[in-house]
Structures are given as structure tokens and as C-alpha cells.
Write a protein that holds these residues in place. Sequence first.
Motif, short mmCIF file in Angstrom:
data_model
loop_
_atom_site.label_atom_id
_atom_site.label_comp_id
_atom_site.label_asym_id
_atom_site.label_seq_id
_atom_site.Cartn_x
_atom_site.Cartn_y
_atom_site.Cartn_z
N LEU A 9 0.83 -1.21 0.00
CA LEU A 9 0.00 0.00 0.00
C LEU A 9 0.86 1.26 0.00
O LEU A 9 0.57 2.24 -0.70
CB LEU A 9 -0.90 -0.03 1.24
N ARG A 10 1.93 1.23 0.76
CA ARG A 10 2.83 2.38 0.81
C ARG A 10 3.40 2.68 -0.59
O ARG A 10 3.38 3.83 -1.03
CB ARG A 10 3.98 2.10 1.78
N LYS A 11 3.86 1.61 -1.25
CA LYS A 11 4.41 1.80 -2.61
C LYS A 11 3.35 2.32 -3.57
O LYS A 11 3.59 3.20 -4.37
CB LYS A 11 4.98 0.46 -3.12
N TRP A 12 2.15 1.75 -3.45
CA TRP A 12 1.04 2.15 -4.32
C TRP A 12 0.72 3.63 -4.10
O TRP A 12 0.53 4.39 -5.04
CB TRP A 12 -0.19 1.27 -4.00
N GLU A 62 -2.43 11.82 3.21
CA GLU A 62 -2.90 11.53 4.57
C GLU A 62 -2.80 10.02 4.85
O GLU A 62 -2.34 9.59 5.92
CB GLU A 62 -4.35 12.02 4.71
N ALA A 63 -3.23 9.23 3.84
CA ALA A 63 -3.19 7.77 3.99
C ALA A 63 -1.75 7.29 4.18
O ALA A 63 -1.45 6.44 5.02
CB ALA A 63 -3.81 7.10 2.76
N LEU A 64 -0.84 7.88 3.41
CA LEU A 64 0.58 7.50 3.51
C LEU A 64 1.14 7.84 4.89
O LEU A 64 1.89 7.07 5.49
CB LEU A 64 1.39 8.21 2.41
N LYS A 65 0.71 9.00 5.39
CA LYS A 65 1.16 9.42 6.72
C LYS A 65 0.69 8.42 7.78
O LYS A 65 1.44 8.03 8.67
CB LYS A 65 0.59 10.82 7.01
#
Length: 294
Positions: A9-12, A62-65
Amino acid sequence: MVRDLLTYLRKWLEHNIEHSKKHLEEIKELRKKVEQHGLKSVGAELSASEKFMEKVVKSLEEALKRISETNEGVVTASEEQMLDIEVEVDILEINRRLAEENRSLFDKYGLKVIDVRGAIGSGKTSLIEAIVERIKDKYRVGVIAGDVTTTIDADRIRRHGVESVCVNTGKECHLDALLIRKAISKMNLENLDVLFIENVGNLICPADYPLGAHLHLVVVSVTEGSDMIVKHPLIFRDADVIVINKADLAETMGIDPNKLVNDARRVNPKAKIVVTSVKNNEGIDELIRALGLA
Ligand code: MG
């Protein structure tokens, strides 16, 4: 599993944030050009798209954070491996201390304790039963029967009229010193001379978990094949007495018991080695002598 998902998910997110920002810049440039040419209504639509894209970028960021925050609680693979090792070492150290305390308690009551180790089906229970039958008039014997889930072995032992406590380990492949401490709290140690501890059927794990016993007896049967000793050197090296059991089946199995005897001698030159057959009453007296119980 969760960590794999988070990594993906982080990479995406990183990938899509980059793309969305690029889109946003393109929309901004297009809007400016459109407005310069006086196309106000198109410009207004592009401006709405721009705001929408800004929201998209913001929410992806925000999601990445959030993932980064989550990831702070999830240690990385290498750190986790180190942590595992530290935890394991601590447990082994605690076990060793408890084992020493158990030993002091056994010594206080003048109790001789024998940790019986061996694979499932090697014949540990049958051997203990055979020994108990022969020595129970001379010594007051107790047995702690370790098992993953059943009380079968403890029930078998109890039929010989000796005190027996069953310890179920749940899913653990070995007994530990704390379980033994709990088991002996249910026994009258002052009423015992000899205590057998039948460990869980396993030739690997029990070697790491001393219980405080005075003697380690390791049982291997000819039905397990001819390489069990060389495949599990640690537990045999840690043995005071090694039993090559089910000698009556050697011929049927096409196994030479002497091969196992020689392996045992090579792995542990100090151990006493006894070949037994519970079925044919062979070697039991010799084993009792080897255990110093004659
Ligand atoms: Mg058993």
C-alpha cells in the motif's frame, strides 16, 4: 501478512501521489492557458477538477502518513528477528534459573529425578512402566507425564499404583522448568524417592529446556530408522543414559541396533548405552543399573 499489505500500500500510495501531483500540475497549466484565451466556462470546469485533484492528493498523502505511523509500531524484519532472539534468550535464561530452583527443591527432599526424552512412539511410557514395576517395592516412585493434550500416559502409569501427574503443554513441544514447578506443587515430594519426568515426544526442543533433573535419559527405537541419533546430536550429547529400544523389532525393520549403539557412542562417549526390548523384558535390569536405581 499485515506488513506485506502495508508495504504494498505504501508503494502504491507513493506512486499514485506522484502521478496525481503531475495531473494536478497539468490541469493547472491547462486552466491558465484556457483562461488566457478567455474560455471562462471551460476554465471554471478545470478549476473544479483542480480542486478535486488537490483533495485526491491530500487524502492520498494523509493515507501515507497514517501508514508511516502504523509502521512505527511494526518493527522492520531485521529488528524483529533480533527481538525474537532477545526474547528467546531471556526465556532460556529464566528457564535455567527455574531449573536450578527445581533442582534445589529435589535435593532438599533427597529425590532423584530423571528427565526421559525421546520421540513420539519411541517407547518412553512403556519403559517407565517396566522400570516402575521392577523398582516400586524398593523406591517410592512418582511420574510427571508431559503430553501435548492427552492424559493417556499418566493414566497408564497410575495403573501401576504410583503417583502420577499429567502436564499438558497445549501446543508446546517440550516441558519447561515452570511447568515442572507447577506439577511438583501437586505432589508430596517428601513421600517420593524417585521421580520420572516423561518429556513431550520430541528430539529437538527439550534439549534447550533443562527441568532440574539429575539425569537425562534419551530413548530412541529401532522403528524410527537408523539415523535418528546422527540427525539429533544435541539431545543425545546432553544424555546420561541412551536407550536403543524395541530391539525385538530390529530384524523386522531391517535395522542393526549396533549401528545406533555406535552412533550413540560417537555422539556422546560418556553416556551409558543400553539396548532394550520392553516386550521381551530385555535390558530393563541393565537400564535400572545405568540409572543407579538397582
Ligand atoms: Mg508416552
